[in-house]
Design a protein around this motif. Structure first.
Motif, mmCIF file in Angstrom:
data_model
loop_
_atom_site.group_PDB
_atom_site.id
_atom_site.type_symbol
_atom_site.label_atom_id
_atom_site.label_comp_id
_atom_site.label_asym_id
_atom_site.label_seq_id
_atom_site.Cartn_x
_atom_site.Cartn_y
_atom_site.Cartn_z
ATOM 1 N N UNK A 98 0.813 -1.260 0.034
ATOM 2 C CA UNK A 98 -0.023 0.099 -0.099
ATOM 3 C C UNK A 98 0.786 1.365 -0.052
ATOM 4 N N UNK A 99 2.092 1.229 -0.297
ATOM 5 C CA UNK A 99 2.915 2.344 -0.524
ATOM 6 C C UNK A 99 2.987 3.094 0.705
ATOM 7 N N UNK A 100 3.463 2.533 1.956
ATOM 8 C CA UNK A 100 3.518 3.321 3.040
ATOM 9 C C UNK A 100 4.624 4.244 3.367
ATOM 10 N N UNK A 101 4.276 5.293 4.065
ATOM 11 C CA UNK A 101 5.421 6.326 4.183
ATOM 12 C C UNK A 101 6.737 5.928 5.099
ATOM 13 N N UNK A 102 6.070 5.090 6.083
ATOM 14 C CA UNK A 102 7.091 4.764 7.056
ATOM 15 C C UNK A 102 6.846 3.006 7.182
ATOM 16 N N UNK A 103 8.202 2.499 7.232
ATOM 17 C CA UNK A 103 8.123 1.236 7.289
ATOM 18 C C UNK A 103 8.836 0.801 8.644
ATOM 19 N N UNK A 104 8.299 -0.174 9.387
ATOM 20 C CA UNK A 104 8.883 -0.661 10.533
ATOM 21 C C UNK A 104 9.120 -2.011 10.548
ATOM 22 N N UNK A 105 10.597 -2.343 10.683
ATOM 23 C CA UNK A 105 11.076 -3.751 10.593
ATOM 24 C C UNK A 105 11.382 -4.438 11.996
ATOM 25 N N UNK A 106 10.802 -5.234 12.375
ATOM 26 C CA UNK A 106 11.396 -5.915 13.494
ATOM 27 C C UNK A 106 11.890 -7.061 13.141
ATOM 28 N N UNK A 107 13.177 -7.237 13.511
ATOM 29 C CA UNK A 107 14.076 -7.992 13.003
ATOM 30 C C UNK A 107 13.851 -9.077 11.650
ATOM 31 N N UNK A 108 13.949 -8.266 10.283
ATOM 32 C CA UNK A 108 13.368 -8.790 9.430
ATOM 33 C C UNK A 108 14.431 -9.993 8.828
ATOM 34 N N UNK A 109 15.563 -9.961 9.159
ATOM 35 C CA UNK A 109 16.644 -10.878 8.590
ATOM 36 C C UNK A 109 16.777 -12.066 9.724
ATOM 37 N N UNK A 111 17.395 -8.784 0.905
ATOM 38 C CA UNK A 111 16.441 -8.234 1.869
ATOM 39 C C UNK A 111 16.909 -6.678 2.175
ATOM 40 N N UNK A 112 18.352 -6.296 2.352
ATOM 41 C CA UNK A 112 18.936 -5.430 2.800
ATOM 42 C C UNK A 112 18.969 -4.367 1.713
ATOM 43 N N UNK A 113 19.305 -5.136 0.291
ATOM 44 C CA UNK A 113 19.326 -4.361 -1.028
ATOM 45 C C UNK A 113 18.012 -3.809 -1.194
ATOM 46 N N UNK A 114 17.181 -4.541 -0.900
ATOM 47 C CA UNK A 114 15.833 -4.115 -1.255
ATOM 48 C C UNK A 114 15.343 -2.834 -0.514
ATOM 49 N N UNK A 115 15.532 -3.058 1.001
ATOM 50 C CA UNK A 115 15.018 -2.117 1.718
ATOM 51 C C UNK A 115 15.812 -0.700 1.522
ATOM 52 N N UNK A 116 17.130 -0.864 1.119
ATOM 53 C CA UNK A 116 17.821 0.371 0.603
ATOM 54 C C UNK A 116 17.276 0.930 -0.557
ATOM 55 N N UNK A 117 16.863 0.006 -1.553
ATOM 56 C CA UNK A 117 16.233 0.624 -2.846
ATOM 57 C C UNK A 117 14.873 1.594 -2.376
ATOM 58 N N UNK A 118 14.183 0.767 -1.581
ATOM 59 C CA UNK A 118 12.966 1.234 -1.449
ATOM 60 C C UNK A 118 13.182 2.575 -0.722
ATOM 61 N N UNK A 119 14.153 2.691 0.226
ATOM 62 C CA UNK A 119 14.369 4.176 0.769
ATOM 63 C C UNK A 119 14.645 5.165 -0.263
ATOM 64 N N UNK A 120 15.624 4.738 -1.038
ATOM 65 C CA UNK A 120 15.986 5.620 -2.325
ATOM 66 C C UNK A 120 14.883 6.063 -3.334
ATOM 67 N N UNK A 121 13.964 5.024 -3.706
ATOM 68 C CA UNK A 121 13.370 5.323 -4.559
ATOM 69 C C UNK A 121 12.039 6.104 -4.182
ATOM 70 N N UNK A 122 11.571 5.675 -2.987
ATOM 71 C CA UNK A 122 10.221 6.438 -2.459
ATOM 72 C C UNK A 122 10.500 7.298 -1.355
#
Lengths: 262, 269
Positions: free
Chosen positions: A171-182, A193-204
């Protein structure tokens, strides 16, 4: 923007010794201990920041995430996320955030992952086009093509975690909380997973708050770390500040824990 | 008002989507589905036999004939099984609270009850439902009610009101879990118990019981009073509408639920 000011939260925990006799005794007379999960926690996180929230087990990391995501009500203090009080304005608040609990699945166990996604589309009332674009984007970035048609219970942990993360971002949230995602992931999945989170932050420009015990996660993702121990914030600063020269990140953090006696 | 209707429509659509996921999940375990449905059918069939054999010996209970009691029983059973189908998801709710998986519900922007019930839709109760429908049809055909429009409406209102009462009780049952972290078996006295003693018109249990079931837990509103009208024991048309009043029982139940949610403590990690 996320602000927490003087937030306190305590739990009442029932205690008893091991054994059947102690269990019987506790049945009639229970001893409680008050655990201060959070005492006087304050911090501010700006839009688009990636923050690593670290601390030993039981430090109060999950409690913070749960308060910020509107699950728990703090005993005292003020919490504001984008101008809203999470636990009071729950429904409006949660439609703007995404949460991943590493230990808890949010997907429907027995149906193909894509069915879960479609239900989430209805839960968040995502417009048709946006949903299609998001699913396409997430599928590509997280490599989900082969997984979407299998039921969640038949996926490996790493595969499931990738689907969980996609589900929390649909739902394209503005804030993402990750509780021990790895937690429990193999090296390949962790890096993906790390690469993706990084990209998400850069893109959106998604704000990311991440709790983890894996210091490589922190090193790869966040410039800023907040260290909590025994419910208090002990340190809030950049990774470079803490690191002494070329010391290994794990050793640096272990040293920190020791110096604060937590 | 329009926005409200729109929201209701959306909620219903979402509930249906939840239900379709539940059905898809259940279809994964075919054998279990059929066996549970069959089991449910047989359990309530026992109750039916109980009444049948009793009436082989006695012909009336406090002036109510066999077919009248059967009508009463079948309506209660129907109310109960509809409520169960919708709200029995609360049965396993204690587990959800204890393990903390209620967290997942709270991070989604929808009413919590809708999500809990949607995630645990009980299609297997279709066995009981089938049973209730058969007994109901049998009773309708065999009792001397003298059906007319008003009486048909009475029965419909009874089913609506009764479903509300049982659903409310299931909600209260679930809300207790926030405090006890465990299901309370004693609550079954009011749900399953009510179904059992609701076989007979509540009036036969005496005055005190009637007062309790009128003002505290409104079973009598959906069973005894409208039954008097159906069986021509009274002509007072107010009895047609009384069952609908039972719907208000949902208000305190919902308030109690909300109170419980605020006390939710989640679990470790």
């Amino acid at each position: 923007m996320i602000t927490m000011e003087n937030v306190c939260k305590s739990y009442k925990v029932a205690k008893r010794n091991a054994g059947f006799k102690a269990a019987c005794k506790a049945f009639f007379h229970r001893e409680y201990e008050i655990i201060n999960a959070l005492s006087d926690v304050s911090f501010t996180i700006n839009d688009g920041e990636m923050v690593g929230y670290i601390g030993p087990n039981g430090a109060g990391k999950s409690s913070t995430i749960k308060i910020l995501s509107g699950i728990l009500t703090p005993d005292s203090g003020t919490v504001l996320v984008d101008g809203r009080i999470p636990y009071q304005d729950r429904i409006n608040h949660v439609s703007n955030i995404g949460v991943v609990f590493g230990q808890r699945s949010q997907l429907w166990w027995d149906v193909p992952v894509i069915d879960s996604f479609e239900l989430l589309r209805d839960i968040y009332s995502i417009p048709g086009n946006l949903y299609k674009n998001n699913v396409e984007e997430l599928t590509e970035l997280l490599g989900l093509q082969e997984l979407l048609r299998s039921p969640a219970r038949q996926l490996s942990l790493g595969q499931r975690m990738r689907c969980e993360i996609a589900a929390s971002l649909i739902h394209s949230p503005k804030i993402l909380f990750l509780d021990e995602p790895t937690i429990g992931l193999d090296a390949v999945s962790k890096i993906a997973v790390r690469e993706f989170i990084k990209k998400q932050n850069e893109l959106h420009g998604t704000t990311v708050i991440l709790t983890t015990h894996d210091m490589q996660d922190i090193e790869a993702l966040s410039k800023r770390i907040i260290l909590v121990g025994k419910g208090k914030i002990l340190l809030d600063g950049s990774l470079e500040e803490i690191k002494k020269g070329n010391a290994n990140i794990d050793e640096t953090v272990a040293e920190l824990y020791r110096s604060f006696e937590i | 008002m329009v926005i409200r209707m729109e929201r209701l429509k959306h909620g219903l659509k979402l509930y249906c989507h939840y239900v379709s996921i539940s059905i898809k999940s259940m279809m994964q375990y075919k054998t279990s589905f059929f066996l549970t449905a069959l089991g449910q059918f047989l359990v309530s069939f026992n109750v039916f036999l109980g009444i049948h054999f009793m009436f082989l010996r006695f012909h009336t209970v406090n002036g109510f004939t066999y077919s009248e009691v059967l009508l009463c029983f079948s309506i209660v059973l129907l109310e109960f099984s509809v409520a169960e189908m919708i709200a029995r998801g609360f049965d396993t709710f204690s587990q959800m609270v204890r393990t903390g998986s209620f967290d997942t519900i709270l991070v989604r922007p929808r009413n919590e009850i809708l999500q809990v019930l949607g995630s645990k839709f009980e299609l297997t109760r279709i066995g009981r439902m089938l049973q209730a429908t058969i007994v109901f049809l049998y009773a309708v055909l065999h009792c001397n009610v003298g059906w007319n429009f008003a009486k048909v409406m009475t029965v419909i209102f009874m089913i609506v009101g009764g479903t509300a009462v049982f659903s409310g009780l299931f909600t209260v049952y679930a809300a207790f879990c926030f405090f006890t972290l465990d299901g309370l078996e004693f609550m079954n006295v009011f749900t399953d118990g009510a179904r059992e003693f609701g076989k007979y018109p509540i009036g036969i249990y005496g005055k005190k019981m009637l007062l309790f079931t009128t003002f505290v837990i409104p079973y009598a509103l959906v069973q005894y009073y409208p039954l008097l009208y159906l069986t021509n024991r009274t002509d007072d048309v107010i009895n047609i509408l009384i069952p609908l009043c039972a719907v208000f029982f949902l208000i305190p139940c919902y308030a109690f639920w909300k109170f419980g949610v605020r006390h939710y403590k989640s679990s470790g990690s």
